[in-house]
Write a protein that holds these residues in place. Structure first.
Motif, PDB file in Angstrom:
ATOM      1  N   PRO A  37       8.552   8.934  -4.049  1.00 60.36           N
ATOM      2  CA  PRO A  37       9.404   8.142  -4.945  1.00 60.36           C
ATOM      3  C   PRO A  37      10.858   8.596  -4.884  1.00 60.36           C
ATOM      4  O   PRO A  37      11.161   9.765  -4.673  1.00 60.36           O
ATOM      5  N   ASP A  38      11.735   7.633  -5.075  1.00 63.25           N
ATOM      6  CA  ASP A  38      13.155   7.927  -5.165  1.00 63.25           C
ATOM      7  C   ASP A  38      13.642   7.485  -6.542  1.00 63.25           C
ATOM      8  O   ASP A  38      12.837   7.155  -7.416  1.00 63.25           O
ATOM      9  N   GLU A 103       1.699  -1.215  -8.518  1.00 60.75           N
ATOM     10  CA  GLU A 103       2.202  -0.479  -7.361  1.00 60.75           C
ATOM     11  C   GLU A 103       3.671  -0.848  -7.194  1.00 60.75           C
ATOM     12  O   GLU A 103       4.023  -2.030  -7.171  1.00 60.75           O
ATOM     13  N   ILE A 104       4.516   0.162  -7.098  1.00 55.52           N
ATOM     14  CA  ILE A 104       5.944  -0.033  -6.881  1.00 55.52           C
ATOM     15  C   ILE A 104       6.224   0.298  -5.426  1.00 55.52           C
ATOM     16  O   ILE A 104       5.904   1.395  -4.958  1.00 55.52           O
ATOM     17  N   ASP A 108       9.312   3.509   2.412  1.00 50.62           N
ATOM     18  CA  ASP A 108       8.446   3.915   3.526  1.00 50.62           C
ATOM     19  C   ASP A 108       7.009   3.399   3.399  1.00 50.62           C
ATOM     20  O   ASP A 108       6.145   3.786   4.182  1.00 50.62           O
ATOM     21  N   ASP A 109       6.734   2.519   2.454  1.00 53.20           N
ATOM     22  CA  ASP A 109       5.388   1.951   2.339  1.00 53.20           C
ATOM     23  C   ASP A 109       5.104   0.996   3.485  1.00 53.20           C
ATOM     24  O   ASP A 109       5.987   0.267   3.933  1.00 53.20           O
ATOM     25  N   LEU A 115      -1.838  -3.574   1.113  1.00 49.13           N
ATOM     26  CA  LEU A 115      -2.859  -4.608   0.936  1.00 49.13           C
ATOM     27  C   LEU A 115      -4.255  -4.020   0.845  1.00 49.13           C
ATOM     28  O   LEU A 115      -5.092  -4.493   0.066  1.00 49.13           O
ATOM     29  N   GLN A 116      -4.537  -2.986   1.633  1.00 53.76           N
ATOM     30  CA  GLN A 116      -5.841  -2.320   1.558  1.00 53.76           C
ATOM     31  C   GLN A 116      -6.059  -1.758   0.162  1.00 53.76           C
ATOM     32  O   GLN A 116      -7.129  -1.919  -0.434  1.00 53.76           O
ATOM     33  N   LYS A 117      -5.040  -1.113  -0.369  1.00 52.21           N
ATOM     34  CA  LYS A 117      -5.142  -0.518  -1.699  1.00 52.21           C
ATOM     35  C   LYS A 117      -5.342  -1.606  -2.760  1.00 52.21           C
ATOM     36  O   LYS A 117      -6.201  -1.470  -3.646  1.00 52.21           O
TER      37      LYS A 117
END
Length: 177
Positions: A37-38, A103-104, A108-109, A115-117
């Motif tokens: 996270p940033d 989900e945020i 780098d996601d 989508l799997q998650k």
């Protein structure tokens, strides 16, 4: 060729217990690193927690940042925000599906991993699955193989809605840097 080290769920929980490793998840024997996270990610997460907290007593919604969840014997995920209704969980690592997960998106996601998650949450029984993408300034709702953009997210069981503008207000300079 990369080598994958397989671990048991017990090994994973030992690794995560007592450490500052909220950045790892566990999926069928593999440790999965979460995006770091940033400022924007953290700020959006904070705003969501505050919004849910304002309706907690009236609507019995309990929001938690980065709560480790056990979706199956061999699947542990850590949503950015998890919301339970009725009563807060009584386990350190809840194994009952919450009402809502958020989900945020971080820079780098990877889309396929996201989508799997989301699909795992859906199969587990989470009723409301939200995606906040501050980088593209989008809100989306996931419902079984369908990720739909929406103008606002409506908090389950309340009249309160959330817009992307509300979540990223004040972060415009950081978004463009």
């Amino acid at each position: 060729m990369a080598t994958t080290i397989r671990v048991t769920p017990q090994d994973y929980l030992r690794m995560a217990k007592g450490s500052d490793r909220s950045d790892i998840e566990y999926v069928r024997g593999e440790i999965i690193e979460r995006g770091m996270p940033d400022l924007i990610h953290s700020g959006v997460q904070k705003r969501l927690i505050v919004i849910f907290s304002t309706v907690e007593d009236l609507h019995r919604l309990y929001a938690f940042p980065e709560l480790r969840l056990q979706l199956a014997e061999d699947v542990f995920r850590v949503p950015d925000v998890t919301v339970f209704s009725g009563a807060p969980p009584s386990q350190l690592v809840p194994d009952r599906a919450p009402l809502c997960v958020v989900e945020i998106v971080s820079r780098d996601d990877r889309y396929t991993e996201l989508l799997q998650k989301l699909d795992e949450y859906h199969r587990w029984g989470v009723q409301h699955i939200w995606v906040v993408d501050p980088w593209l300034e989008r809100l989306s709702v996931y419902a079984g193989n369908d990720l739909r953009q929406t103008a606002e997210l409506v908090l389950p069981g309340t009249e309160r809605s959330v817009t992307i503008g509300e979540l990223i207000r004040g972060f415009k300079d950081a978004l463009t840097s």
